[in-house]
Design a protein around this motif. Structure first.
Motif, short mmCIF file in Angstrom:
data_model
loop_
_atom_site.label_atom_id
_atom_site.label_comp_id
_atom_site.label_asym_id
_atom_site.label_seq_id
_atom_site.Cartn_x
_atom_site.Cartn_y
_atom_site.Cartn_z
N GLN A 18 0.79 -1.29 -0.19
CA GLN A 18 -0.06 -0.08 -0.04
C GLN A 18 0.77 1.20 -0.06
O GLN A 18 0.58 2.18 -0.81
CB GLN A 18 -1.05 -0.04 1.34
CG GLN A 18 -1.98 1.27 1.21
CD GLN A 18 -2.81 0.90 2.13
OE1 GLN A 18 -3.01 0.03 2.87
NE2 GLN A 18 -3.76 2.12 2.52
N GLU A 19 1.93 1.31 0.99
CA GLU A 19 2.61 2.57 0.82
C GLU A 19 3.50 2.42 -0.52
O GLU A 19 3.83 3.64 -0.86
CB GLU A 19 3.78 2.32 1.96
CG GLU A 19 4.49 3.67 2.28
CD GLU A 19 3.77 4.67 2.65
OE1 GLU A 19 3.86 5.68 2.60
OE2 GLU A 19 2.56 4.36 3.40
N ARG A 20 4.09 1.45 -1.09
CA ARG A 20 4.39 1.53 -2.42
C ARG A 20 3.43 2.27 -3.48
O ARG A 20 4.16 3.11 -4.05
CB ARG A 20 4.88 0.12 -2.85
CG ARG A 20 5.60 -0.01 -4.05
CD ARG A 20 5.01 -0.88 -5.19
NE ARG A 20 5.74 -0.95 -6.55
CZ ARG A 20 6.82 -1.56 -6.89
NH1 ARG A 20 7.35 -2.57 -5.90
NH2 ARG A 20 7.23 -1.58 -7.90
N GLU A 21 2.55 1.83 -3.28
CA GLU A 21 1.43 2.36 -4.41
C GLU A 21 1.23 3.86 -4.14
O GLU A 21 1.27 4.56 -5.04
CB GLU A 21 0.14 1.62 -4.30
CG GLU A 21 0.28 0.13 -4.82
CD GLU A 21 -1.14 -0.50 -4.43
OE1 GLU A 21 -1.95 -0.05 -3.80
OE2 GLU A 21 -1.38 -1.65 -5.03
N GLN A 22 1.00 4.37 -3.03
CA GLN A 22 1.18 5.89 -2.54
C GLN A 22 2.35 6.38 -2.91
O GLN A 22 2.49 7.52 -3.50
CB GLN A 22 0.87 5.91 -1.10
CG GLN A 22 0.78 7.19 -0.78
CD GLN A 22 0.65 7.40 0.84
OE1 GLN A 22 -0.17 6.35 1.33
NE2 GLN A 22 0.77 8.48 1.50
N ALA A 23 3.33 5.79 -2.75
CA ALA A 23 4.86 6.45 -3.03
C ALA A 23 4.88 6.77 -4.73
O ALA A 23 5.38 7.65 -5.07
CB ALA A 23 5.96 5.61 -2.74
N GLU A 24 4.59 5.60 -5.52
CA GLU A 24 4.38 5.88 -6.88
C GLU A 24 3.42 6.93 -7.32
O GLU A 24 3.72 7.60 -8.36
CB GLU A 24 3.92 4.39 -7.62
CG GLU A 24 5.10 3.45 -7.70
CD GLU A 24 4.54 2.33 -8.31
OE1 GLU A 24 3.28 1.89 -8.54
OE2 GLU A 24 5.34 1.35 -8.80
#
Length: 286
Positions: A245-251
């Motif tokens: 989830q944090e990866r998607e937010q960072a992207e």
């Protein structure tokens, strides 16, 4: 064009590359000119990717006895290259192999001093990123070339994709800290002085070298496609530490910021642009 993580993970997908960065081989006209392909040349292509340039070069080699062998660390890219060469009927001229470019000198069939030319386009800024790999890489290129053989390359130079690089590092630093962000960075963009010294220290004579600012219009998948493909190793680190989830937010954060920075409203041709800087050169084995 491809690299792997220390764990050997293949970060590349040939179809995604063709959608987000098909301009890379299309804009290689100048370095191909510097390579000066002759019909009987025996060429090694380091970081050949999906083999688009190899098939182009095969048009000249088919007029003589020349061959081109492409190596890349991505199995996905090599699979595409082999299929396309077979479909084009040039698989007798263009051959391909999955191989880490820092292992050239360990392959007896390559490190035999039989190649007239070594070529590399858009790969060395990945290959040379780990400092401990650099000596092995240059020694490998030297080993495969005939005496007076030519090493011709183009790569990201100092200042390459600075807007992307800054945003990626900032997004990671905010989440993981600057030390972790730097460790996740897969790129090395040297200038002419660094590369000239590295070549000279490995018994190459620099024939010519230049660094060029070349703004480049984004491909079919836009800024988002470029971020997802080229920034994968940055965002993989976020996911490893903080979850998907944090990866998607960072992207999303990176894409939104770059949508403004790379926006082409002020550019006459319109569209989104990336600030590419290319370092290209020709060196001779002495």
């Amino acid at each position: 064009m491809a690299t792997q993580s220390k764990s050997g993970e293949d970060h590349w997908d040939s179809s995604a590359y063709q959608s987000a960065a098909s301009f890379v081989p299309k804009l290689a006209t100048k370095v191909i000119g510097w390579l000066d392909v002759q019909k009987d040349d025996v060429i090694l292509d380091i970081g050949c990717g999906d083999g688009v340039l190899n098939l182009q070069i095969a048009g000249t080699l088919s007029k003589g006895t020349g061959k081109i062998h492409g190596v890349d660390s991505s199995a996905s890219m090599i699979d595409t290259a082999q299929k396309d060469a077979a479909a084009a009927g040039v698989d007798g001229i263009c051959t391909f192999e999955v191989l880490d470019a820092t292992k050239l000198s360990t392959k007896s069939d390559l490190a035999s001093g039989r190649y007239d030319k070594v070529f590399s386009n858009a790969a060395l800024h990945w290959i040379l990123r780990p400092e401990e790999n650099r000596d092995d890489f240059f020694k490998g290129v030297y080993a495969v070339l005939k005496r007076d053989g030519i090493f011709c390359f183009e790569m990201g130079g100092f200042g390459n994709v600075a807007e992307m690089h800054t945003v990626f590092l900032s997004v990671l630093t905010r989440r993981l800290g600057i030390t972790a962000a730097r460790a996740a960075d897969p790129w090395f963009f040297p200038d002419e002085t660094w590369m000239s010294r590295a070549l000279a220290s490995h018994s190459f004579e620099v024939v010519k070298i230049e660094r060029e600012y070349r703004p480049t219009k984004v491909d079919a998948s836009g800024v988002a496609g470029w971020v997802e493909l080229m920034g994968k190793q940055f965002f993989d680190k976020v996911e490893e530490v903080m979850g998907k989830q944090e990866r998607e937010q960072a992207e999303r954060e990176a894409i939104e910021v770059l949508g403004t920075v790379c926006g082409g409203e002020g550019v006459g041709e319109g569209g989104d642009w990336i600030g590419y800087v290319r370092l290209r050169g020709v060196a001779r084995k002495i």
